[in-house]
Design a protein around this motif. Structure first.
Motif, PDB file in Angstrom:
ATOM      1  N   MET A   1     -10.154  15.007   3.595  1.00 36.26           N
ATOM      2  CA  MET A   1     -10.273  16.372   4.791  1.00 36.26           C
ATOM      3  C   MET A   1     -10.929  17.721   4.797  1.00 36.26           C
ATOM      4  SD  MET A   1      -7.394  14.222   6.958  1.00 36.26           S
ATOM      5  CE  MET A   1      -6.266  14.999   5.538  1.00 36.26           C
ATOM      6  N   THR A   2     -11.317  17.437   5.386  1.00 34.98           N
ATOM      7  CA  THR A   2     -12.320  19.015   5.412  1.00 34.98           C
ATOM      8  C   THR A   2     -12.110  19.820   6.631  1.00 34.98           C
ATOM      9  OG1 THR A   2     -14.458  19.063   5.402  1.00 34.98           O
ATOM     10  CG2 THR A   2     -13.244  18.655   3.361  1.00 34.98           C
ATOM     11  N   SER A   3     -11.542  21.677   7.070  1.00 35.91           N
ATOM     12  CA  SER A   3     -12.298  21.402   8.737  1.00 35.91           C
ATOM     13  C   SER A   3     -11.271  20.989   9.188  1.00 35.91           C
ATOM     14  CB  SER A   3     -13.584  21.426   8.705  1.00 35.91           C
ATOM     15  OG  SER A   3     -14.725  22.573   7.847  1.00 35.91           O
ATOM     16  N   LEU A   4      -9.293  20.965   8.514  1.00 37.33           N
ATOM     17  CA  LEU A   4      -8.734  20.700   9.414  1.00 37.33           C
ATOM     18  C   LEU A   4      -8.261  21.160  10.621  1.00 37.33           C
ATOM     19  CD1 LEU A   4      -6.497  19.807   6.615  1.00 37.33           C
ATOM     20  CD2 LEU A   4      -7.315  17.959   8.191  1.00 37.33           C
ATOM     21  N   LYS A   5      -8.130  20.893  11.946  1.00 39.31           N
ATOM     22  CA  LYS A   5      -7.487  20.940  13.191  1.00 39.31           C
ATOM     23  C   LYS A   5      -6.054  20.935  13.511  1.00 39.31           C
ATOM     24  CE  LYS A   5     -12.858  20.328  14.994  1.00 39.31           C
ATOM     25  NZ  LYS A   5     -13.205  19.520  15.671  1.00 39.31           N
ATOM     26  N   PRO A   6      -5.846  21.471  14.598  1.00 45.26           N
ATOM     27  CA  PRO A   6      -4.272  21.248  14.395  1.00 45.26           C
ATOM     28  C   PRO A   6      -4.837  19.563  15.792  1.00 45.26           C
ATOM     29  CG  PRO A   6      -4.951  23.391  15.288  1.00 45.26           C
ATOM     30  CD  PRO A   6      -6.529  22.933  14.938  1.00 45.26           C
ATOM     31  N   GLU A   7      -5.459  19.427  16.073  1.00 50.18           N
ATOM     32  CA  GLU A   7      -6.023  17.875  16.601  1.00 50.18           C
ATOM     33  C   GLU A   7      -5.573  16.879  15.412  1.00 50.18           C
ATOM     34  OE1 GLU A   7      -7.564  20.295  17.603  1.00 50.18           O
ATOM     35  OE2 GLU A   7      -9.750  19.477  17.700  1.00 50.18           O
ATOM     36  N   ASP A   8      -5.961  16.970  14.390  1.00 50.77           N
ATOM     37  CA  ASP A   8      -5.694  16.305  13.173  1.00 50.77           C
ATOM     38  C   ASP A   8      -4.185  15.910  12.935  1.00 50.77           C
ATOM     39  OD1 ASP A   8      -8.464  17.342  12.098  1.00 50.77           O
ATOM     40  OD2 ASP A   8      -8.372  15.960  12.739  1.00 50.77           O
ATOM     41  N   THR A   9      -2.958  16.611  13.631  1.00 53.66           N
ATOM     42  CA  THR A   9      -2.388  16.371  13.154  1.00 53.66           C
ATOM     43  C   THR A   9      -1.777  14.487  13.440  1.00 53.66           C
ATOM     44  OG1 THR A   9      -1.154  18.483  13.591  1.00 53.66           O
ATOM     45  CG2 THR A   9       0.110  16.920  13.255  1.00 53.66           C
ATOM     46  N   ALA A  10      -1.000  14.336  12.377  1.00 61.54           N
ATOM     47  CA  ALA A  10      -0.738  12.528  13.088  1.00 61.54           C
ATOM     48  C   ALA A  10      -0.542  11.335  11.439  1.00 61.54           C
ATOM     49  CB  ALA A  10      -2.163  11.897  13.316  1.00 61.54           C
ATOM     50  N   VAL A  11       0.085  10.809  11.816  1.00 63.39           N
ATOM     51  CA  VAL A  11       0.586  10.299  10.637  1.00 63.39           C
ATOM     52  C   VAL A  11      -0.183   9.081  10.301  1.00 63.39           C
ATOM     53  CG1 VAL A  11       2.264   7.427   9.783  1.00 63.39           C
ATOM     54  CG2 VAL A  11       3.578   9.692  11.182  1.00 63.39           C
TER      55      VAL A  11
ATOM     56  N   GLY B   1       2.260   5.080   5.702  1.00 61.39           N
ATOM     57  CA  GLY B   1       1.861   6.492   6.192  1.00 61.39           C
ATOM     58  C   GLY B   1       2.128   7.448   5.650  1.00 61.39           C
ATOM     59  N   THR B   2       1.368   8.742   5.531  1.00 56.54           N
ATOM     60  CA  THR B   2       1.914   9.932   5.421  1.00 56.54           C
ATOM     61  C   THR B   2       1.217  11.163   6.533  1.00 56.54           C
ATOM     62  OG1 THR B   2       1.392  11.415   3.896  1.00 56.54           O
ATOM     63  CG2 THR B   2      -0.422   9.961   4.350  1.00 56.54           C
ATOM     64  N   GLN B   3       2.314  11.613   6.296  1.00 56.76           N
ATOM     65  CA  GLN B   3       2.335  12.814   7.496  1.00 56.76           C
ATOM     66  C   GLN B   3       1.553  14.195   7.336  1.00 56.76           C
ATOM     67  OE1 GLN B   3       4.141  13.226  10.605  1.00 56.76           O
ATOM     68  NE2 GLN B   3       3.032  14.780  10.909  1.00 56.76           N
ATOM     69  N   VAL B   4       0.211  14.569   8.072  1.00 54.53           N
ATOM     70  CA  VAL B   4      -0.297  15.235   7.965  1.00 54.53           C
ATOM     71  C   VAL B   4      -0.206  16.412   9.422  1.00 54.53           C
ATOM     72  CG1 VAL B   4      -2.784  16.340   8.347  1.00 54.53           C
ATOM     73  CG2 VAL B   4      -2.549  13.970   6.739  1.00 54.53           C
ATOM     74  N   THR B   5       0.406  17.205   8.671  1.00 59.97           N
ATOM     75  CA  THR B   5       0.176  18.361  10.616  1.00 59.97           C
ATOM     76  C   THR B   5      -0.441  19.445  10.114  1.00 59.97           C
ATOM     77  OG1 THR B   5       2.110  17.828   9.812  1.00 59.97           O
ATOM     78  CG2 THR B   5       2.015  20.146  11.050  1.00 59.97           C
TER      79      THR B   5
ATOM     80  N   LEU C   1       0.863  -1.396   0.149  1.00 62.56           N
ATOM     81  CA  LEU C   1       0.266   0.282   0.568  1.00 62.56           C
ATOM     82  C   LEU C   1       1.006   1.335  -0.138  1.00 62.56           C
ATOM     83  CD1 LEU C   1      -2.421  -1.251   2.993  1.00 62.56           C
ATOM     84  CD2 LEU C   1      -3.001  -1.913   0.178  1.00 62.56           C
ATOM     85  N   GLN C   2       0.452   2.436  -1.081  1.00 63.19           N
ATOM     86  CA  GLN C   2       1.571   3.635  -1.001  1.00 63.19           C
ATOM     87  C   GLN C   2       0.706   4.527   0.004  1.00 63.19           C
ATOM     88  OE1 GLN C   2       4.502   3.874  -1.896  1.00 63.19           O
ATOM     89  NE2 GLN C   2       4.246   6.326  -0.375  1.00 63.19           N
ATOM     90  N   ALA C   3       0.573   4.770   0.817  1.00 62.34           N
ATOM     91  CA  ALA C   3      -0.322   5.973   0.308  1.00 62.34           C
ATOM     92  C   ALA C   3       0.312   8.122   0.198  1.00 62.34           C
ATOM     93  CB  ALA C   3      -0.772   6.743   2.552  1.00 62.34           C
ATOM     94  N   SER C   4      -0.383   8.104   0.039  1.00 67.57           N
ATOM     95  CA  SER C   4      -0.114   9.720   0.123  1.00 67.57           C
ATOM     96  C   SER C   4      -1.089  11.273  -0.056  1.00 67.57           C
ATOM     97  CB  SER C   4       0.411   9.560  -2.000  1.00 67.57           C
ATOM     98  OG  SER C   4      -0.573   9.954  -2.475  1.00 67.57           O
ATOM     99  N   GLY C   5      -0.847  12.402   0.427  1.00 69.43           N
ATOM    100  CA  GLY C   5      -1.452  13.880  -0.024  1.00 69.43           C
ATOM    101  C   GLY C   5      -1.042  14.148   0.939  1.00 69.43           C
ATOM    102  N   GLY C   6      -0.530  13.683   1.813  1.00 65.79           N
ATOM    103  CA  GLY C   6      -0.565  14.132   3.634  1.00 65.79           C
ATOM    104  C   GLY C   6       0.750  16.025   3.370  1.00 65.79           C
ATOM    105  N   GLY C   7       0.906  16.546   4.632  1.00 66.20           N
ATOM    106  CA  GLY C   7       1.538  17.927   3.869  1.00 66.20           C
ATOM    107  C   GLY C   7       1.196  18.452   5.392  1.00 66.20           C
TER     108      GLY C   7
ATOM    109  N   TRP D   1      -8.642   4.267   7.283  1.00 68.05           N
ATOM    110  CA  TRP D   1      -7.864   4.376   7.559  1.00 68.05           C
ATOM    111  C   TRP D   1      -7.177   4.907   9.080  1.00 68.05           C
ATOM    112  CZ3 TRP D   1      -4.121   6.986   4.049  1.00 68.05           C
ATOM    113  CH2 TRP D   1      -4.930   6.800   2.858  1.00 68.05           C
ATOM    114  N   PHE D   2      -6.632   5.060   8.747  1.00 69.61           N
ATOM    115  CA  PHE D   2      -5.838   4.934  11.163  1.00 69.61           C
ATOM    116  C   PHE D   2      -5.033   6.689  10.879  1.00 69.61           C
ATOM    117  CE2 PHE D   2      -7.645   1.067  13.263  1.00 69.61           C
ATOM    118  CZ  PHE D   2      -7.831   0.647  11.993  1.00 69.61           C
ATOM    119  N   ARG D   3      -4.779   6.696  12.172  1.00 74.60           N
ATOM    120  CA  ARG D   3      -3.964   7.563  12.288  1.00 74.60           C
ATOM    121  C   ARG D   3      -3.322   7.259  13.711  1.00 74.60           C
ATOM    122  NH1 ARG D   3      -7.535  12.888  13.089  1.00 74.60           N
ATOM    123  NH2 ARG D   3      -8.772  12.593  15.215  1.00 74.60           N
TER     124      ARG D   3
END
Length: 123
Positions: free
Chosen positions: A82-92, A116-120, A3-9, A35-37
């Motif tokens: 993912m919309t309306s992202l919050k700081p607490e959504d920060t995760a791999v 995994g892909t990092q979302v900050t 599995l290859q995840a992408s799109g984080g940032g 999906w898990f984080r």
């Protein structure tokens, strides 16, 4: 199955991202996916799951109304809008293929995992 995840940032609070996860084998099209984080200092948690045909979907309460899981079986690809992202959504964020056809919310029900892909999310 690979599995290859992408799109984080990096995104500001209130922003949006779309994660993608492509499976190497067509076998995954007959299995549930999810999906898990895992945030800093936290345990891995369930985000969303989808059955083999997309007919059964569940989102964790923490993301309900903001995140949407979907899949394209023909392309062996899983998505997480993912919309309306919050700081607490920060995760791999990790994508996974379930052991069976139906969606599952427990990590032990998943057989294959992406790296995994990092979302900050900045405040």
């Amino acid at each position: 199955v690979q599995l290859q995840a992408s799109g984080g940032g990096l995104v500001q609070a209130g922003g949006s991202l779309r994660l993608s996860c492509t499976a190497s084998r067509r076998t995954s099209s007959n299995n549930g996916m999810g999906w898990f984080r895992q945030g800093p200092g936290k345990e891995r948690e369930f985000v969303a799951g989808i059955s083999w045909n997309g007919g059964n979907i569940v989102h964790a309460d923490s993301v309900k109304g903001r995140f949407t899981i979907s899949r394209d079986r023909a392309e062996n690809t899983l998505y997480l809008q993912m919309t309306s992202l919050k700081p607490e959504d920060t995760a791999v964020y990790y994508c996974a293929v379930a052991r069976g056809a139906w969606m599952a919310s427990s990590a032990r029900d998943y057989a294959y995992w992406g790296r995994g892909t990092q979302v900050t999310v900045s405040s």
